[in-house]
Design a protein around this motif. Structure first.
Motif, PDB file in Angstrom:
ATOM      1  N   GLY A 170      -5.063   3.270  -3.179  1.00 21.60           N
ATOM      2  CA  GLY A 170      -3.750   3.420  -2.558  1.00 21.60           C
ATOM      3  C   GLY A 170      -2.903   2.169  -2.608  1.00 21.60           C
ATOM      4  O   GLY A 170      -2.099   1.905  -1.726  1.00 21.60           O
ATOM      5  N   VAL A 171      -3.093   1.391  -3.675  1.00 23.43           N
ATOM      6  CA  VAL A 171      -2.306   0.172  -3.837  1.00 23.43           C
ATOM      7  C   VAL A 171      -1.105   0.477  -4.743  1.00 23.43           C
ATOM      8  O   VAL A 171      -1.248   1.151  -5.765  1.00 23.43           O
ATOM      9  CB  VAL A 171      -3.176  -0.948  -4.450  1.00 23.43           C
ATOM     10  N   ILE A 172       0.076  -0.003  -4.347  1.00 24.87           N
ATOM     11  CA  ILE A 172       1.263   0.183  -5.185  1.00 24.87           C
ATOM     12  C   ILE A 172       1.124  -0.746  -6.389  1.00 24.87           C
ATOM     13  O   ILE A 172       1.069  -1.964  -6.233  1.00 24.87           O
ATOM     14  CB  ILE A 172       2.556  -0.142  -4.399  1.00 24.87           C
ATOM     15  N   ILE A 206     -10.273  15.039  -8.549  1.00 23.30           N
ATOM     16  CA  ILE A 206     -10.847  14.447  -7.332  1.00 23.30           C
ATOM     17  C   ILE A 206     -11.703  15.472  -6.580  1.00 23.30           C
ATOM     18  O   ILE A 206     -12.710  15.113  -5.976  1.00 23.30           O
ATOM     19  CB  ILE A 206      -9.751  13.884  -6.384  1.00 23.30           C
ATOM     20  N   HIS A 211       1.941  10.056   0.023  1.00 24.10           N
ATOM     21  CA  HIS A 211       1.602  10.537  -1.304  1.00 24.10           C
ATOM     22  C   HIS A 211       1.544  12.055  -1.254  1.00 24.10           C
ATOM     23  O   HIS A 211       1.001  12.614  -0.302  1.00 24.10           O
ATOM     24  CB  HIS A 211       0.246   9.957  -1.748  1.00 24.10           C
ATOM     25  N   PRO A 212       2.120  12.725  -2.285  1.00 25.33           N
ATOM     26  CA  PRO A 212       2.153  14.197  -2.228  1.00 25.33           C
ATOM     27  C   PRO A 212       0.772  14.856  -2.265  1.00 25.33           C
ATOM     28  O   PRO A 212       0.621  15.994  -1.813  1.00 25.33           O
ATOM     29  CB  PRO A 212       2.972  14.576  -3.462  1.00 25.33           C
ATOM     30  N   ILE A 213      -0.225  14.186  -2.801  1.00 23.13           N
ATOM     31  CA  ILE A 213      -1.534  14.816  -2.982  1.00 23.13           C
ATOM     32  C   ILE A 213      -2.644  14.071  -2.247  1.00 23.13           C
ATOM     33  O   ILE A 213      -3.500  14.674  -1.627  1.00 23.13           O
ATOM     34  CB  ILE A 213      -1.895  14.875  -4.486  1.00 23.13           C
ATOM     35  N   LEU A 214      -2.589  12.756  -2.313  1.00 27.13           N
ATOM     36  CA  LEU A 214      -3.736  11.971  -1.848  1.00 27.13           C
ATOM     37  C   LEU A 214      -3.591  11.468  -0.417  1.00 27.13           C
ATOM     38  O   LEU A 214      -2.487  11.196   0.058  1.00 27.13           O
ATOM     39  CB  LEU A 214      -3.923  10.763  -2.774  1.00 27.13           C
ATOM     40  N   GLN A 225       4.747   9.861  -8.642  1.00 25.42           N
ATOM     41  CA  GLN A 225       4.275  10.394  -7.352  1.00 25.42           C
ATOM     42  C   GLN A 225       4.060   9.285  -6.330  1.00 25.42           C
ATOM     43  O   GLN A 225       4.216   9.491  -5.127  1.00 25.42           O
ATOM     44  CB  GLN A 225       2.964  11.168  -7.540  1.00 25.42           C
ATOM     45  N   ARG A 285      -8.329  20.073  -8.958  1.00 22.09           N
ATOM     46  CA  ARG A 285      -8.027  18.670  -9.279  1.00 22.09           C
ATOM     47  C   ARG A 285      -9.321  17.899  -9.540  1.00 22.09           C
ATOM     48  O   ARG A 285     -10.339  18.165  -8.911  1.00 22.09           O
ATOM     49  CB  ARG A 285      -7.293  18.013  -8.116  1.00 22.09           C
ATOM     50  N   TYR A 301       0.821  -1.210   0.000  1.00 17.24           N
ATOM     51  CA  TYR A 301       0.000   0.000   0.000  1.00 17.24           C
ATOM     52  C   TYR A 301       0.856   1.260   0.000  1.00 17.24           C
ATOM     53  O   TYR A 301       1.946   1.285   0.580  1.00 17.24           O
ATOM     54  CB  TYR A 301      -0.917   0.018   1.231  1.00 17.24           C
ATOM     55  N   ILE A 302       0.339   2.300  -0.637  1.00 16.65           N
ATOM     56  CA  ILE A 302       1.022   3.591  -0.651  1.00 16.65           C
ATOM     57  C   ILE A 302       0.853   4.225   0.730  1.00 16.65           C
ATOM     58  O   ILE A 302      -0.277   4.344   1.223  1.00 16.65           O
ATOM     59  CB  ILE A 302       0.428   4.510  -1.742  1.00 16.65           C
ATOM     60  N   PHE A 348      -5.475   8.395   1.794  1.00 17.49           N
ATOM     61  CA  PHE A 348      -6.352   7.262   1.556  1.00 17.49           C
ATOM     62  C   PHE A 348      -7.155   6.925   2.800  1.00 17.49           C
ATOM     63  O   PHE A 348      -6.590   6.695   3.864  1.00 17.49           O
ATOM     64  CB  PHE A 348      -5.539   6.056   1.086  1.00 17.49           C
TER      65      PHE A 348
END
Lengths: 104, 360
Positions: free
Chosen positions: B143-145, B60, A8-11, B168, B58, A4-5, A13
């Motif tokens: 949010g999964v890589i 979103i 993140h610069p923007i998001l 990003q 954006r 999982y991330i 989760f």
């Protein structure tokens, strides 16, 4: 749970609660409500089924419920589009072979 | 019975529903996702254009603004619901919670969007060959890589934006390849990705994916002016993901069922429903907007949605000054956007669509 991330610069989760589920009888963890395919991918599982005729491995392609490449057996039900199907506690997920089985 | 049923809660459908509701119609929006917004919910980049087109906002956040409007206006919404059929009595079948619900409206606005095009090459069915939008969904929504190293095929806006988003998220991007001698998308996106150090290889295509169970590498090659592969120019790219960003095809299956006339117009994305300048199909109570009508941008989808929403209202309740104003403003804005050289394909597609008499 390292697929999982975390930064993140923007998001940011918002994830559901952590749940256990089973992939081919192996216990895995994911977040409730996320698509099963996303949870599997985060756990490093990309092969979701084997094709009907040549038994070739298949993963998801579109991830928005349009291509049918990600069909799996979920809780004994065949042909579940796992890129859209939300993950729930205790789900039994299996790689589908061919057209899949109806029932168990 | 609802006045207007909108199928698809993306930028086009939401604007259509909002305009129709503001004019006074009762509206139901149906979407197969758990949230409204369509593809906007994974678009982290800022939009261009004027302030009216959410410049600097954006995707979103546009999704949030529109969803909030839908709520404020009291528009009925059916989520996690898929429209699976169109019936003889002009009702639709909606699958929700494994139950098939019949719904009938006086008028329909289809905003079903488009699906990603596939590309044929050796082993293109291997896991790890993804639609670029699929990776965007996994990465930006859940949010999964998505993988370690990607090769992107196609340099349209999706092919330029998604690799930037991969960076990003901490994913390496080996290259973007483009079969044409020029970049397909906006130069500003291309410049950004080049500055980030990702090479864009023009006149290149993919010929093979390699790997046992999943993608382990890709073979690319240079092509000549006839798009034929040049022998000896093959290169192996190490990657565990191949993102296919070679365009979209409108999702018009339901419109075939509804008996709408369909035409093949490559400039608009392939098979598209016939529609007039007010986005009305050959069946007068069915309107279309967004990628279903022409594979374009979210900004144009939103404007088309406004036109379809206003005209659908007028179809039910007659001429209306406010509706007329919405339509003429939206048409003017579309005209301005479509003056861009990037939009000439769409202009040509519309010339074909509107140019000749409708076949009976």
């Amino acid at each position: 749970m390292n697929g999982y991330i975390t930064h993140h610069p923007i998001l940011e989760f918002k994830r559901g609660k952590k749940v256990k589920f089973y992939f081919e009888d192996k216990e895995l963890e994911g977040y409730e409500g996320m698509p099963i395919a996303a949870a599997l991918h985060a756990a490093g599982i990309r092969v979701l089924r084997y094709s009907e005729k040549y038994h070739r491995p298949r993963g998801f392609f579109c991830a928005v419920g349009k291509c049918s490449s990600c069909l799996m057996e979920v809780d004994g039900r065949a042909n579940v589009m796992v890129c859209m199907e939300p993950l729930k506690e205790g789900m039994q997920v299996r790689r589908q072979k061919g057209k899949g089985r109806l029932g168990v | 019975m609802f006045d207007i049923c909108v199928i698809g809660g993306g930028p086009a459908g939401l604007n259509a529903g909002i305009v129709a509701r503001e004019l006074g119609a009762s509206v139901l929006i149906i979407d197969d996702n758990p949230v409204l917004g369509g593809q906007l919910i994974k678009q982290t980049h800022k939009f261009f254009g004027s302030k009216d087109h959410y410049c600097g906002v954006r995707g979103i956040d546009i999704a949030k603004i529109l969803s909030q409007k839908v709520e404020e206006l009291g528009i009925e919404v059916l989520l996690n619901a898929t429209v699976v059929g169109y019936y003889d009595d002009d009702s639709i079948g909606v699958l929700k919670n494994e139950e098939l619900i019949p719904i009938k409206a006086k008028c329909y606005i289809f905003a079903t969007g488009a699906s990603e095009n596939m590309l044929a090459f050796e082993n293109s069915d291997l896991p790890g060959v993804y639609g670029a939008g699929a990776v965007q969904t996994m990465m930006n929504v859940y949010g999964v890589i998505p993988g370690k190293r990607a090769l992107v095929v196609g340099s349209g806006n999706i092919g330029l934006i998604v690799p930037y988003q991969l960076l990003q998220a901490g994913v390496e991007v080996a290259a973007i390849i483009e079969i044409l001698p020029r970049v397909g998308g906006y130069y500003v996106h291309a410049a950004k990705i080049k500055r980030a150090g990702v090479p864009i290889l023009l006149r290149h295509t993919i010929i093979e994916a390699r790997g046992k169970e999943c993608v382990e590498s890709a073979v690319i090659t240079e092509v000549d002016d006839q798009f034929e592969c040049i022998k000896g120019k093959e290169k192996i790219i190490e990657c565990d993901m191949i993102l296919i960003a070679v365009g979209l095809s409108p999702l018009c299956e339901l419109l075939y069922q509804a008996g709408c006339e369909i035409r093949y117009i490559p400039e608009l994305g392939g098979n598209v429903p016939y529609y007039n300048e007010d986005l009305q199909t050959s069946r007068p109570h069915i309107f279309v907007c967004g990628d279903l009508a022409s594979v374009e941008e979210a900004s144009t989808a939103m404007l088309e949605g406004k036109i379809a929403g206003a005209r659908a209202y007028e179809y039910l309740y007659g001429k209306n000054d406010r509706a007329e104003e919405i339509v003429s403003t939206a048409k003017q804005e579309l005209k301005t956007i479509r003056m861009s050289p990037f939009e000439q394909r769409i202009v040509e597609g519309h010339r074909k669509l509107f140019g000749r008499e409708r076949q009976a």
